[in-house]
Design a protein around this motif. Structure first.
Motif, PDB file in Angstrom:
ATOM      1  N   TYR A 243      38.465  38.668  37.237  1.00 18.43           N
ATOM      2  CA  TYR A 243      39.222  39.683  37.965  1.00 18.43           C
ATOM      3  C   TYR A 243      39.988  40.627  37.050  1.00 18.43           C
ATOM      4  O   TYR A 243      40.303  41.762  37.446  1.00 18.43           O
ATOM      5  N   ARG A 244      40.285  40.185  35.846  1.00 20.65           N
ATOM      6  CA  ARG A 244      41.042  41.052  34.952  1.00 20.65           C
ATOM      7  C   ARG A 244      40.210  41.560  33.768  1.00 20.65           C
ATOM      8  O   ARG A 244      40.661  42.440  33.034  1.00 20.65           O
ATOM      9  N   ASN A 245      39.046  40.996  33.564  1.00 17.40           N
ATOM     10  CA  ASN A 245      38.212  41.399  32.422  1.00 17.40           C
ATOM     11  C   ASN A 245      37.054  42.308  32.806  1.00 17.40           C
ATOM     12  O   ASN A 245      36.475  42.963  31.946  1.00 17.40           O
ATOM     13  N   TYR A 246      36.700  42.334  34.098  1.00 17.30           N
ATOM     14  CA  TYR A 246      35.580  43.158  34.553  1.00 17.30           C
ATOM     15  C   TYR A 246      36.063  44.139  35.621  1.00 17.30           C
ATOM     16  O   TYR A 246      36.954  43.815  36.420  1.00 17.30           O
ATOM     17  N   VAL A 247      35.455  45.321  35.633  1.00 18.20           N
ATOM     18  CA  VAL A 247      35.837  46.361  36.592  1.00 18.20           C
ATOM     19  C   VAL A 247      34.582  46.973  37.199  1.00 18.20           C
ATOM     20  O   VAL A 247      33.462  46.791  36.705  1.00 18.20           O
ATOM     21  N   THR A 248      34.781  47.710  38.273  1.00 20.50           N
ATOM     22  CA  THR A 248      33.689  48.468  38.888  1.00 20.50           C
ATOM     23  C   THR A 248      33.521  49.773  38.120  1.00 20.50           C
ATOM     24  O   THR A 248      34.495  50.502  37.900  1.00 20.50           O
ATOM     25  N   VAL A 249      32.289  50.048  37.709  1.00 17.61           N
ATOM     26  CA  VAL A 249      32.042  51.257  36.926  1.00 17.61           C
ATOM     27  C   VAL A 249      32.336  52.476  37.793  1.00 17.61           C
ATOM     28  O   VAL A 249      31.859  52.592  38.936  1.00 17.61           O
ATOM     29  N   GLY A 250      33.155  53.376  37.268  1.00 22.31           N
ATOM     30  CA  GLY A 250      33.532  54.577  37.998  1.00 22.31           C
ATOM     31  C   GLY A 250      33.016  55.822  37.320  1.00 22.31           C
ATOM     32  O   GLY A 250      31.934  55.836  36.707  1.00 22.31           O
ATOM     33  N   GLY A 251      33.805  56.898  37.397  1.00 18.28           N
ATOM     34  CA  GLY A 251      33.420  58.157  36.756  1.00 18.28           C
ATOM     35  C   GLY A 251      33.797  58.152  35.282  1.00 18.28           C
ATOM     36  O   GLY A 251      33.490  57.226  34.541  1.00 18.28           O
ATOM     37  N   ALA A 252      34.536  59.171  34.872  1.00 17.21           N
ATOM     38  CA  ALA A 252      34.957  59.269  33.472  1.00 17.21           C
ATOM     39  C   ALA A 252      36.140  58.344  33.217  1.00 17.21           C
ATOM     40  O   ALA A 252      37.007  58.159  34.081  1.00 17.21           O
ATOM     41  N   GLU A 253      36.164  57.746  32.033  1.00 18.75           N
ATOM     42  CA  GLU A 253      37.291  56.891  31.651  1.00 18.75           C
ATOM     43  C   GLU A 253      38.515  57.747  31.334  1.00 18.75           C
ATOM     44  O   GLU A 253      38.395  58.874  30.849  1.00 18.75           O
ATOM     45  N   LEU A 254      39.683  57.183  31.576  1.00 16.01           N
ATOM     46  CA  LEU A 254      40.932  57.847  31.206  1.00 16.01           C
ATOM     47  C   LEU A 254      41.074  57.865  29.692  1.00 16.01           C
ATOM     48  O   LEU A 254      40.519  56.990  28.986  1.00 16.01           O
ATOM     49  N   PRO A 255      41.802  58.813  29.130  1.00 22.28           N
ATOM     50  CA  PRO A 255      42.074  58.788  27.688  1.00 22.28           C
ATOM     51  C   PRO A 255      42.850  57.522  27.329  1.00 22.28           C
ATOM     52  O   PRO A 255      43.640  57.014  28.142  1.00 22.28           O
ATOM     53  N   PRO A 256      42.644  56.991  26.138  1.00 23.49           N
ATOM     54  CA  PRO A 256      43.383  55.792  25.724  1.00 23.49           C
ATOM     55  C   PRO A 256      44.891  55.927  25.882  1.00 23.49           C
ATOM     56  O   PRO A 256      45.561  54.971  26.285  1.00 23.49           O
ATOM     57  N   SER A 257      45.431  57.104  25.582  1.00 22.15           N
ATOM     58  CA  SER A 257      46.883  57.289  25.691  1.00 22.15           C
ATOM     59  C   SER A 257      47.350  57.121  27.135  1.00 22.15           C
ATOM     60  O   SER A 257      48.444  56.589  27.388  1.00 22.15           O
ATOM     61  N   ALA A 258      46.543  57.555  28.097  1.00 22.49           N
ATOM     62  CA  ALA A 258      46.912  57.404  29.505  1.00 22.49           C
ATOM     63  C   ALA A 258      46.849  55.939  29.920  1.00 22.49           C
ATOM     64  O   ALA A 258      47.686  55.457  30.694  1.00 22.49           O
ATOM     65  N   ILE A 259      45.849  55.218  29.418  1.00 27.07           N
ATOM     66  CA  ILE A 259      45.732  53.781  29.705  1.00 27.07           C
ATOM     67  C   ILE A 259      46.938  53.037  29.137  1.00 27.07           C
ATOM     68  O   ILE A 259      47.539  52.184  29.800  1.00 27.07           O
ATOM     69  N   VAL A 260      47.304  53.376  27.905  1.00 28.84           N
ATOM     70  CA  VAL A 260      48.453  52.744  27.265  1.00 28.84           C
ATOM     71  C   VAL A 260      49.734  53.067  28.035  1.00 28.84           C
ATOM     72  O   VAL A 260      50.608  52.203  28.223  1.00 28.84           O
ATOM     73  N   GLU A 261      49.861  54.283  28.503  1.00 26.61           N
ATOM     74  CA  GLU A 261      51.051  54.676  29.260  1.00 26.61           C
ATOM     75  C   GLU A 261      51.196  53.815  30.517  1.00 26.61           C
ATOM     76  O   GLU A 261      52.288  53.360  30.859  1.00 26.61           O
ATOM     77  N   LYS A 262      50.087  53.572  31.221  1.00 19.98           N
ATOM     78  CA  LYS A 262      50.114  52.726  32.418  1.00 19.98           C
ATOM     79  C   LYS A 262      50.531  51.295  32.055  1.00 19.98           C
ATOM     80  O   LYS A 262      51.313  50.655  32.774  1.00 19.98           O
ATOM     81  N   ALA A 263      50.002  50.802  30.940  1.00 15.71           N
ATOM     82  CA  ALA A 263      50.296  49.430  30.528  1.00 15.71           C
ATOM     83  C   ALA A 263      51.755  49.269  30.126  1.00 15.71           C
ATOM     84  O   ALA A 263      52.423  48.301  30.531  1.00 15.71           O
ATOM     85  N   VAL A 264      52.273  50.177  29.340  1.00 13.54           N
ATOM     86  CA  VAL A 264      53.661  50.093  28.887  1.00 13.54           C
ATOM     87  C   VAL A 264      54.617  50.222  30.075  1.00 13.54           C
ATOM     88  O   VAL A 264      55.660  49.548  30.131  1.00 13.54           O
TER      89      VAL A 264
END
Length: 462
Positions: free
Chosen positions: A64-85
């Motif tokens: 549930y935390r290691n696999y995802v449903t394939v979507g469109g374009a991935e977010l930039p790494p900085s945006a992913i990090v922002e969500k995580a922080v």
């Protein structure tokens, strides 16, 4: 090879008096070594067997935390990090793991005052899938239990002693197993479980077939120990057999080593220095840092295998460090990137390692069950099961043999010359495996000057 052995069947021909004394001495010390090692050998086998399948565990129990449903374009790494922080109040970025595939999550390690937290993020919509303390993640707990790091650094020394004792047990076990004109208990198991000889033969026969693999696991496991392993690493590096130090000759160094900036490193690279970015000099135009997104783009363009960890630059001279240590060794790689220019300061792959370094990394890969796919996993798992079977059979045959109310240590030989040999063995192990040698020395002193000379203890151990 074995733990707490019992004597083999009586040989057809009577051995000499010296051979009998030598046999009794080795049997006694095989017993002592096994008595100390059995609980840890079982723990190592159970946790090691679990860790062999860490990827499978992640793909099933923690899908549930290691696999995802394939979507469109991935977010930039900085945006992913922002969500995580944002999901960890008061946290700061420690490292970012890129998705290992189109259907995999990104993993961000966030540092807090209470420790590090792993945040799993869907790279398509930025949804936080799970947060877990880095020390509480299941496979990390298994790994820490395996090394006893779970209980603190001091306990790691016990693993080093036990690994050394595994070598002692294999060598003394082979001596005790060696055929002396007997026909049973060499490659076959006699009797039934109700008889002690069954457990003795099960212990010896399984041990002799697995002895080479157990030695391999002991020696390759010793590489991770804090004392012996670090000394070997330092020796190899100093003599040009470790990480390729010449690649660092043309770049400035920081005071950090690779293990300071990455959550995990290859054994060979853990003490390799981290290079330093060169900030603009006096009168030069200051270049802005390239940022996380550009650092990921540079690492991707360099051909890094997806699923690598990337640590951010820290301070004016910090660098971005990307690294991955996958099952396929040809993709093992560590890359340091200047935070201002984006230059690849040091780019080290498995192909760059000297022959000794390649051999060690290959051995570690086999130890972890990663070299030949499922076959490697099952081979190491079988060895773990044999260790458990040998340990339990050792306990059973000891229990059946011991006198009521006493420990039942095999009787020691008479004559000082045999004990001179034991002192020599302790000295040899003291040179090769210092902590194991010191433990053997302490055991000899305890046996000869405490147990032997104190009547209640002599009776308890007899």
């Amino acid at each position: 090879m074995s733990v707490i052995s019992d004597a083999p069947a009586v040989a057809a021909a009577q051995p000499s008096a010296l051979a009998q004394r030598l046999y009794r001495a080795i049997w006694r010390w095989h017993f002592f070594a096994g008595l100390l090692a059995v609980p840890f050998m079982i723990s190592l086998a159970v946790t090691g067997g679990l860790y062999l399948f860490n990827d499978e565990i992640d793909a099933s129990l923690f899908r549930y935390r290691n696999y995802v449903t394939v979507g469109g374009a991935e977010l930039p790494p900085s945006a992913i990090v922002e969500k995580a922080v944002a999901a960890v109040p008061g946290g700061t970025l420690s490292s970012y793991r890129t998705p290992a595939g189109a259907d995999r999550s990104a993993r961000v390690t966030v540092s807090t005052g209470a420790g590090k937290v792993l945040v799993f993020v869907d790279p398509y919509d930025g949804a936080v899938l799970d947060t877990v303390g880095a020390k509480e993640e299941f496979n990390q707990v298994v790994e820490d239990l395996h090394s006893l790091d779970y209980f603190g650094t001091a306990w790691e020394r016990i693993i080093e002693v036990v690994a050394g004792f595994a070598v002692v047990l294999v060598l003394t076990g082979i001596y005790l197993w060696w055929p002396r004109s007997q026909t049973g208990g060499v490659v076959s198991v006699r009797g039934t479980p109700a008889r002690r000889v069954f457990w003795r033969d099960l212990h010896a026969v399984t041990g002799i077939f697995a002895s080479v693999l157990i030695l391999f696991l002991a020696f390759s496991g010793l590489l991770w120990t804090g004392f012996w392993g670090s000394k070997v690493n330092g020796y190899l590096t100093a003599n040009g057999m470790g990480y390729p130090a010449e690649l660092w000759d043309r770049v400035p160094h920081s005071m950090l080593v690779t293990s300071d900036v990455l959550p995990k490193t290859a054994w060979l690279m853990e003490n390799a220095p981290v290079p330093a970015s060169t900030p603009p000099g006096e009168g030069q135009v200051a270049l802005p840092p390239i940022g996380l997104d550009n650092a990921v783009t540079i690492a991707n363009a360099a051909g890094m295998l997806p699923g690598y960890d990337l640590s951010p630059s820290a301070g004016e001279t910090g660098v971005y460090t990307a690294a991955i240590y996958p099952a396929d060794l040809q993709y093992e790689r560590t890359l340091h990137i200047d935070q201002y220019t984006g230059e690849r300061l040091v780019d080290t792959a498995y192909a760059d390692y000297p022959a000794t370094g390649k051999l060690i990394e290959w051995g570690i890969n086999v130890h972890k069950g990663q070299e030949w796919g499922l076959f490697n996993q099952l081979l190491m798992l079988a060895t773990c099961l044999v260790v458990i079977a040998m340990s339990l059979s050792a306990v059973v045959m000891w229990w059946k043999r011991r006198p009521k109310g006493r420990i039942g240590v095999p009787p020691g030989p008479r004559g000082g010359r045999i004990y001179l040999g034991l002192w020599a063995i302790a000295a040899i192990f003291g040179v090769l495996f210092p902590l194991t040698g010191l433990t053997i020395l302490a055991m000899i002193l305890l046996d000869q000057f405490v147990i032997r000379l104190v009547p209640p203890l002599r009776r308890l151990f007899s």
